[in-house]
Motif scaffolding. Structure first.
Motif, PDB file in Angstrom:
ATOM      1  N   ASN A  80     -17.870  17.216  -1.954  1.00  0.00           N
ATOM      2  CA  ASN A  80     -19.332  17.155  -1.876  1.00  0.00           C
ATOM      3  C   ASN A  80     -19.981  18.318  -2.613  1.00  0.00           C
ATOM      4  O   ASN A  80     -21.009  18.156  -3.284  1.00  0.00           O
ATOM      5  CB  ASN A  80     -19.788  17.157  -0.417  1.00  0.00           C
ATOM      6  CG  ASN A  80     -19.557  15.831   0.278  1.00  0.00           C
ATOM      7  OD1 ASN A  80     -19.418  14.794  -0.370  1.00  0.00           O
ATOM      8  ND2 ASN A  80     -19.510  15.854   1.597  1.00  0.00           N
ATOM      9  N   VAL A  81     -19.383  19.501  -2.471  1.00  0.00           N
ATOM     10  CA  VAL A  81     -19.902  20.675  -3.193  1.00  0.00           C
ATOM     11  C   VAL A  81     -19.875  20.420  -4.691  1.00  0.00           C
ATOM     12  O   VAL A  81     -20.867  20.663  -5.400  1.00  0.00           O
ATOM     13  CB  VAL A  81     -19.087  21.937  -2.839  1.00  0.00           C
ATOM     14  CG1 VAL A  81     -19.525  23.121  -3.702  1.00  0.00           C
ATOM     15  CG2 VAL A  81     -19.248  22.290  -1.363  1.00  0.00           C
ATOM     16  N   HIS A  82     -18.755  19.925  -5.170  1.00  0.00           N
ATOM     17  CA  HIS A  82     -18.649  19.664  -6.609  1.00  0.00           C
ATOM     18  C   HIS A  82     -19.634  18.588  -7.044  1.00  0.00           C
ATOM     19  O   HIS A  82     -20.226  18.675  -8.135  1.00  0.00           O
ATOM     20  CB  HIS A  82     -17.220  19.239  -6.961  1.00  0.00           C
ATOM     21  CG  HIS A  82     -17.025  18.954  -8.415  1.00  0.00           C
ATOM     22  ND1 HIS A  82     -17.128  17.688  -8.940  1.00  0.00           N
ATOM     23  CD2 HIS A  82     -16.759  19.786  -9.455  1.00  0.00           C
ATOM     24  CE1 HIS A  82     -16.925  17.741 -10.249  1.00  0.00           C
ATOM     25  NE2 HIS A  82     -16.697  18.991 -10.589  1.00  0.00           N
ATOM     26  N   ALA A  83     -19.849  17.573  -6.202  1.00  0.00           N
ATOM     27  CA  ALA A  83     -20.757  16.477  -6.566  1.00  0.00           C
ATOM     28  C   ALA A  83     -22.180  16.979  -6.775  1.00  0.00           C
ATOM     29  O   ALA A  83     -22.833  16.625  -7.774  1.00  0.00           O
ATOM     30  CB  ALA A  83     -20.731  15.399  -5.487  1.00  0.00           C
ATOM     31  N   VAL A  84     -22.695  17.809  -5.847  1.00  0.00           N
ATOM     32  CA  VAL A  84     -24.070  18.278  -6.005  1.00  0.00           C
ATOM     33  C   VAL A  84     -24.179  19.302  -7.128  1.00  0.00           C
ATOM     34  O   VAL A  84     -25.219  19.375  -7.816  1.00  0.00           O
ATOM     35  CB  VAL A  84     -24.636  18.842  -4.679  1.00  0.00           C
ATOM     36  CG1 VAL A  84     -24.740  17.741  -3.636  1.00  0.00           C
ATOM     37  CG2 VAL A  84     -23.818  20.007  -4.158  1.00  0.00           C
ATOM     38  N   GLN A  85     -23.134  20.091  -7.352  1.00  0.00           N
ATOM     39  CA  GLN A  85     -23.156  21.021  -8.482  1.00  0.00           C
ATOM     40  C   GLN A  85     -23.202  20.253  -9.798  1.00  0.00           C
ATOM     41  O   GLN A  85     -23.950  20.616 -10.710  1.00  0.00           O
ATOM     42  CB  GLN A  85     -21.926  21.932  -8.448  1.00  0.00           C
ATOM     43  CG  GLN A  85     -21.972  23.016  -7.381  1.00  0.00           C
ATOM     44  CD  GLN A  85     -20.745  23.903  -7.423  1.00  0.00           C
ATOM     45  OE1 GLN A  85     -19.611  23.423  -7.452  1.00  0.00           O
ATOM     46  NE2 GLN A  85     -20.952  25.220  -7.440  1.00  0.00           N
TER      47      GLN A  85
ATOM     48  N   GLU B 221     -36.906   9.025   3.895  1.00  0.00           N
ATOM     49  CA  GLU B 221     -37.954   9.569   3.033  1.00  0.00           C
ATOM     50  C   GLU B 221     -37.617   9.450   1.556  1.00  0.00           C
ATOM     51  O   GLU B 221     -38.489   9.631   0.701  1.00  0.00           O
ATOM     52  CB  GLU B 221     -38.180  11.041   3.371  1.00  0.00           C
ATOM     53  CG  GLU B 221     -38.763  11.285   4.763  1.00  0.00           C
ATOM     54  CD  GLU B 221     -38.923  12.758   5.047  1.00  0.00           C
ATOM     55  OE1 GLU B 221     -38.239  13.573   4.380  1.00  0.00           O
ATOM     56  OE2 GLU B 221     -39.727  13.103   5.930  1.00  0.00           O
ATOM     57  N   ALA B 222     -36.373   9.134   1.231  1.00  0.00           N
ATOM     58  CA  ALA B 222     -35.947   9.113  -0.165  1.00  0.00           C
ATOM     59  C   ALA B 222     -36.410   7.848  -0.879  1.00  0.00           C
ATOM     60  O   ALA B 222     -36.338   6.746  -0.329  1.00  0.00           O
ATOM     61  CB  ALA B 222     -34.426   9.204  -0.249  1.00  0.00           C
ATOM     62  N   ALA B 223     -36.861   8.025  -2.101  1.00  0.00           N
ATOM     63  CA  ALA B 223     -37.080   6.866  -2.969  1.00  0.00           C
ATOM     64  C   ALA B 223     -35.740   6.400  -3.529  1.00  0.00           C
ATOM     65  O   ALA B 223     -35.512   5.197  -3.702  1.00  0.00           O
ATOM     66  CB  ALA B 223     -38.037   7.228  -4.102  1.00  0.00           C
ATOM     67  N   VAL B 224     -34.852   7.366  -3.792  1.00  0.00           N
ATOM     68  CA  VAL B 224     -33.509   7.064  -4.307  1.00  0.00           C
ATOM     69  C   VAL B 224     -32.504   7.970  -3.604  1.00  0.00           C
ATOM     70  O   VAL B 224     -32.733   9.177  -3.473  1.00  0.00           O
ATOM     71  CB  VAL B 224     -33.417   7.269  -5.830  1.00  0.00           C
ATOM     72  CG1 VAL B 224     -31.973   7.133  -6.319  1.00  0.00           C
ATOM     73  CG2 VAL B 224     -34.319   6.281  -6.563  1.00  0.00           C
ATOM     74  N   CYS B 225     -31.407   7.400  -3.140  1.00  0.00           N
ATOM     75  CA  CYS B 225     -30.289   8.167  -2.599  1.00  0.00           C
ATOM     76  C   CYS B 225     -29.167   8.196  -3.636  1.00  0.00           C
ATOM     77  O   CYS B 225     -28.955   7.204  -4.346  1.00  0.00           O
ATOM     78  CB  CYS B 225     -29.781   7.545  -1.303  1.00  0.00           C
ATOM     79  SG  CYS B 225     -30.917   7.722   0.093  1.00  0.00           S
ATOM     80  N   ILE B 226     -28.467   9.309  -3.723  1.00  0.00           N
ATOM     81  CA  ILE B 226     -27.451   9.456  -4.760  1.00  0.00           C
ATOM     82  C   ILE B 226     -26.090   9.779  -4.152  1.00  0.00           C
ATOM     83  O   ILE B 226     -25.983  10.375  -3.087  1.00  0.00           O
ATOM     84  CB  ILE B 226     -27.820  10.560  -5.778  1.00  0.00           C
ATOM     85  CG1 ILE B 226     -28.008  11.911  -5.060  1.00  0.00           C
ATOM     86  CG2 ILE B 226     -29.067  10.167  -6.569  1.00  0.00           C
ATOM     87  CD1 ILE B 226     -28.117  13.097  -6.014  1.00  0.00           C
ATOM     88  N   ASN B 227     -25.050   9.372  -4.874  1.00  0.00           N
ATOM     89  CA  ASN B 227     -23.680   9.752  -4.541  1.00  0.00           C
ATOM     90  C   ASN B 227     -22.931   9.993  -5.856  1.00  0.00           C
ATOM     91  O   ASN B 227     -22.253   9.109  -6.369  1.00  0.00           O
ATOM     92  CB  ASN B 227     -22.976   8.673  -3.725  1.00  0.00           C
ATOM     93  CG  ASN B 227     -21.674   9.172  -3.119  1.00  0.00           C
ATOM     94  OD1 ASN B 227     -21.142  10.195  -3.550  1.00  0.00           O
ATOM     95  ND2 ASN B 227     -21.150   8.468  -2.152  1.00  0.00           N
ATOM     96  N   PRO B 228     -23.061  11.209  -6.391  1.00  0.00           N
ATOM     97  CA  PRO B 228     -22.465  11.516  -7.704  1.00  0.00           C
ATOM     98  C   PRO B 228     -21.037  12.059  -7.611  1.00  0.00           C
ATOM     99  O   PRO B 228     -20.660  12.968  -8.340  1.00  0.00           O
ATOM    100  CB  PRO B 228     -23.422  12.570  -8.254  1.00  0.00           C
ATOM    101  CG  PRO B 228     -23.898  13.304  -7.036  1.00  0.00           C
ATOM    102  CD  PRO B 228     -23.919  12.308  -5.911  1.00  0.00           C
ATOM    103  N   MET B 229     -20.220  11.521  -6.684  1.00  0.00           N
ATOM    104  CA  MET B 229     -18.875  12.031  -6.474  1.00  0.00           C
ATOM    105  C   MET B 229     -18.040  11.917  -7.750  1.00  0.00           C
ATOM    106  O   MET B 229     -18.014  10.878  -8.397  1.00  0.00           O
ATOM    107  CB  MET B 229     -18.178  11.263  -5.347  1.00  0.00           C
ATOM    108  CG  MET B 229     -18.922  11.266  -4.033  1.00  0.00           C
ATOM    109  SD  MET B 229     -19.083  12.887  -3.285  1.00  0.00           S
ATOM    110  CE  MET B 229     -17.397  13.163  -2.758  1.00  0.00           C
TER     111      MET B 229
END
Length: 416
Positions: free
Chosen positions: A241-246, A300-308
């Motif tokens: 998860n850390v790497h995904a958000v970075q 509250e999100a317009a878009v949710c992301i999962n950049p794994m």
């Protein structure tokens, strides 16, 4: 009981109790604090609860000795001798019909305690059926982590671990009656590892994914979406998860902000690492950390992301996004264990440029967001409820018992 694996086990315990099974839990306590209510619930859900202390020094010693046996580091860490001795004593006494071992890190506790792979039960066979919940291909997972490690030292560490995992994963399944995996991709990867190690491909697998709470994670008409707002949710000390958000912050977020200067992004999740907290300094970014209810932030999100980029298997966050009827952009890695249809239930993008373009397009298109969200919610209701997966697992439990075993089960047989 707040992390993904913990919640999975908690829901399984709740399901088994509701179905009338007697369950004994043998669990290593790694030191995380549990509330009194959580502990009370756990003891109510189980017939017996056995907790074993995870000492840092003793665990490190076990890990070193495990490596000498060519076991992965994580297997050595969790090969608790007292847990192993007590579990095996109870199995040997004939106390259990089913032994379910969650995750291959605990495989040494229960290996070779029941019928091996490929051996059919007989009427007078008193050995339990043993299930090893491999879940995902650990070889693929550790290799991806190695490839995406942030520095040379970690890259070398995970490279060594991935080789130990490959040797172990390719063989350990043979010591259990059945192996539980999430989907066909994991079977393919484990079989590939088996062939590379010169052993027969895994052939005792059953599919046993898990679901989500479709009541808690549901569309929230009482909460308005924030325009041009993005949310990522997950345990924020987990390396993947850390790497995904970075990765998103470095490669995608600048493009989003350039196209939409008012865009905002909230990172939600327990125990954010120092690297994640640093992202709070970026324009438009908020690191919320631990929150009472992540579903409110997702709403509250317009878009949710999962950049794994690394990891594999089940992505709880992705199922939760889908259940809430949110528009989603995810990588192929994030979706491979879920099987949502790209373009129908969510958008899938692999490169930074494609990911940014997909996010920007959805932020500007409320009609498209609504269509994806509605289709995603339907997909979860049809495929990813807790009950649908647990009922199939229970069917496999019964199928693994000897003929006419029901009479003995009703007379006190249990699960460990």
């Amino acid at each position: 009981m707040r992390r993904a694996d913990q919640m999975t086990v908690a829901h399984l315990l709740s399901f088994l109790k509701s179905r009338g099974h007697a369950v004994d839990l043998y669990c290593i306590n790694t030191g995380a604090s549990a509330s009194g209510d959580d502990l009370a619930w756990l003891r109510e859900a189980c017939r017996e609860v056995h907790l074993y202390r995870f000492g840092k020094i003793s665990s490190t010693v076990r890990a070193v000795f495990g490596i000498l046996k060519k076991h992965p580091l994580q297997v050595g860490l969790f090969s608790h001798p007292e847990q192993r001795r007590e579990v095996r004593s109870r199995i040997g006494a004939g106390d259990y019909d089913i032994v379910y071992t969650y995750y291959f890190r605990s495989a040494e506790i229960t290996r070779d305690t029941g019928r091996p792979a490929g051996e059919l039960p007989t009427l007078d066979d008193k050995r339990p059926a043993t299930f090893l919940a491999l879940q995902l291909s650990q070889t693929l997972n550790s290799r991806r982590i190695s490839q995406n490690a942030p520095n040379l030292a970690l890259r070398l560490f995970y490279e060594i671990e991935s080789r130990l995992v490959a040797a172990y994963e390719s063989r350990i399944w043979q010591n259990f009656t059945h192996s539980v995996v999430i989907g066909s991709r994991d079977v393919e990867e484990i079989s590939k590892t088996c062939r590379a190690q010169g052993v027969a491909p895994i052939n005792n697998y059953i599919f046993g994914a898990h679901g989500t709470d479709v009541s808690r994670f549901a569309p929230r008409t009482d909460i308005a979406e924030r325009p041009h707002h993005i949310v990522f949710s997950g345990v924020m000390r987990t390396p993947t998860n850390v790497h995904a958000v970075q990765w998103f912050a470095q490669n995608v977020w600048p493009h989003v902000r350039s196209a939409l200067p008012d865009a905002t992004w909230t990172i939600v999740g327990r125990e954010p690492s120092a690297e994640v907290r640093e992202l709070d300094k970026l324009p438009g970014v908020t690191v919320a950390g631990t929150v009472p209810d992540p579903a409110i932030y997702m709403a509250e999100a317009a878009v949710c992301i999962n950049p794994m980029q690394a990891g594999g298997g089940m992505q709880n966050k992705l199922i939760e996004y889908l259940a809430m009827g949110k528009a989603i952009v995810a990588t192929p890695v994030a979706n491979e264990g879920i099987g949502a249809t790209p373009g129908e239930h969510l958008l899938v993008a692999e490169t930074a440029g494609d990911f940014a373009a997909a996010v920007i397009a959805l932020l500007n298109d409320p009609e498209r967001r609504g269509a994806l969200g509605a289709a995603g919610r339907t997909f979860v209701l049809e495929n990813w409820t807790w009950e649908s997966h647990w009922l199939r697992l229970e069917e496999n439990f019964y199928a693994a018992l000897p003929p006419l075993e029901g009479a003995r089960v009703n007379n006190g047989g249990g699960l460990a």
